[in-house]
Design an enzyme around this catalytic site. Structure first.
Site, short mmCIF file in Angstrom:
data_model
loop_
_atom_site.label_atom_id
_atom_site.label_comp_id
_atom_site.label_asym_id
_atom_site.label_seq_id
_atom_site.Cartn_x
_atom_site.Cartn_y
_atom_site.Cartn_z
CG ASP A 96 5.06 5.67 -11.09
OD1 ASP A 96 5.56 5.98 -12.18
OD2 ASP A 96 4.53 6.50 -10.34
CB ALA B 92 -0.34 8.69 -5.08
CE LYS B 93 2.08 7.25 -12.71
NZ LYS B 93 3.12 8.13 -12.11
NE ARG B 94 -1.32 5.45 -2.54
CZ ARG B 94 -0.03 5.80 -2.63
NH1 ARG B 94 0.62 5.70 -3.77
NH2 ARG B 94 0.62 6.24 -1.56
#
Lengths: 264, 264
Positions: A96, B92-94
């Site tokens: 991120d 969450a940018k998983r």
């Protein structure tokens, strides 16, 4: 942990084994389910059974998060009992922008005291560099993965270059400041692909997510990826942690370590 | 939430505002720090002050994780008070392989009951499809981001194609099964880039991470990214949640909504 310490641990144990703590409440033996913290109790058994052979432990964050706040407590307790001379990897695959990356770095490096965290490179340099500010901590950047979807983007050929995307990622990442604190995830079904990754980053450590099944053989990994400092951490999760009782877990780790020792 | 419901909410509120709950314990006013759960108390104020204008809320997971188990409890409590007709995004940018992705999907869609989660596409199809199995839930895949590092990989030109990597990612992702449940993160400093993203996915909703500062103007975003269903969620975090007291937070959200309303 410093690079020198990590290499020394590998030489001392004659092992580059990383044990993946993908601890699934559905899969642990019944005896642990009676404990106040079943995940921790199981991890404690695994750590005691394997710490003679493992040079790294890698909790997979998804398994802990899926249990809510209790999962994070289990993870915290687990981190507290891992021997200090064993490298720890938060397999979190975060990625991120700057201020958010800083917050993730604090979580994993300060609060949980991991030595390293896995990161996705899609957002580029400023999503990784906040993790590189910590001395003796490591960013493990996804290079090439062994899942079927790896072909979708990682293998895209880059225009005006002989590189595939994963090679570009690796070569670019090692140009960043403090890139001596970067390792790469390198998993592949084909030795040729691993060799390309190694060529792109001759000195970096590679975390190899697994051998067998979708991964290559241990021999392939060794042949194509070892470097003068060994430069490898090869992970095994289910094959070790669910091998059976403590004795079986111990034996499974020992067996894989012995295969590594024979290569070293 | 279905697409029809989301569009209806946008039309009803004359707003495509997403409020980012990047709640930082260091930045919230002192009055909340006395509460048993300061993060939740602050979020409750923000939600009450903005729910007339917001069609989505987007907690940034890094901020909650950084507080350990208590942070997850604050997040869980926050999710319980968000009105059911407001779309929720776990930022969450998983991005991980199949069985791990399934575990993340369970965490965010089942345990926390989010409508959507942001995902990194680097590992390809099988890192996204486990999230697409859920009816009325959404995967928000990183397309183009507005941070400086976006140029490192997202803008790489793909060989034998006129696409940059982010266009390839977007076009490829909409070819997957259930891609009607995919949105894309689309942030950019230049309208031209947003236009390329929109051309690659004419029908998909775009989550625009922010306007002003590193992002483009609201007018640029509207001009280059709107589609017949509006197709936009534009996020604002700090500009709203740290605007001041409840009245100031309300006014900040209303102001941005009014700018949106004027465009619609």
């Amino acid at each position: 942990m410093t690079r020198t310490e990590l290499i020394q641990n590998i030489r001392d144990k004659e092992s580059f084994l990383c044990v993946g703590l993908d601890t699934d409440i559905q899969k642990i033996p019944d005896q642990f389910k009676k404990e106040a913290d079943p995940i921790f109790a199981f991890n404690k058994m695994v750590i005691e059974a394997t710490s003679d052979f493992a040079v790294a432990y890698k909790p997979n964050l998804a398994f802990y998060e899926s249990l809510g706040p209790k999962g994070w407590e289990s993870l915290q307790r687990t981190m507290e009992i891992i021997p200090k001379n064993i490298f720890t990897i938060a397999d979190a695959k975060r990625g991120d922008i700057g201020n958010t990356a800083e917050m993730y770095a604090k979580t994993f490096f300060e609060w949980l005291n991991f030595d390293s965290v896995t990161l996705s490179p899609y957002m580029g340099k400023d999503s990784v560099t906040p993790f590189l500010k910590y001395e003796d901590k490591w960013a493990i950047v996804l290079g090439i993965t062994s899942n079927p979807g790896a072909v979708d983007f990682q293998f895209q050929p880059i225009a005006n270059s002989s590189d595939l995307l994963f090679e570009k990622v690796i070569k670019h990442a090692i140009s960043w400041d403090n890139s001596d604190r970067i390792m790469f995830v390198a998993g592949a079904t084909r030795g040729e692909t691993l060799a390309k990754a190694r060529k792109a980053a001759p000195n970096q450590f590679f975390l190899v997510p697994g051998v067998g099944a979708q991964g290559g053989s241990l021999e392939d990994v060794w042949q194509h990826c070892k470097n003068p400092d060994i430069g490898l951490l090869v992970n095994s999760s289910r094959g070790i942690i669910y091998a059976g009782d403590e004795k079986a877990v111990h034996s499974a780790a020992e067996k894989l370590r012995n295969e590594m020792k024979a290569l070293m």
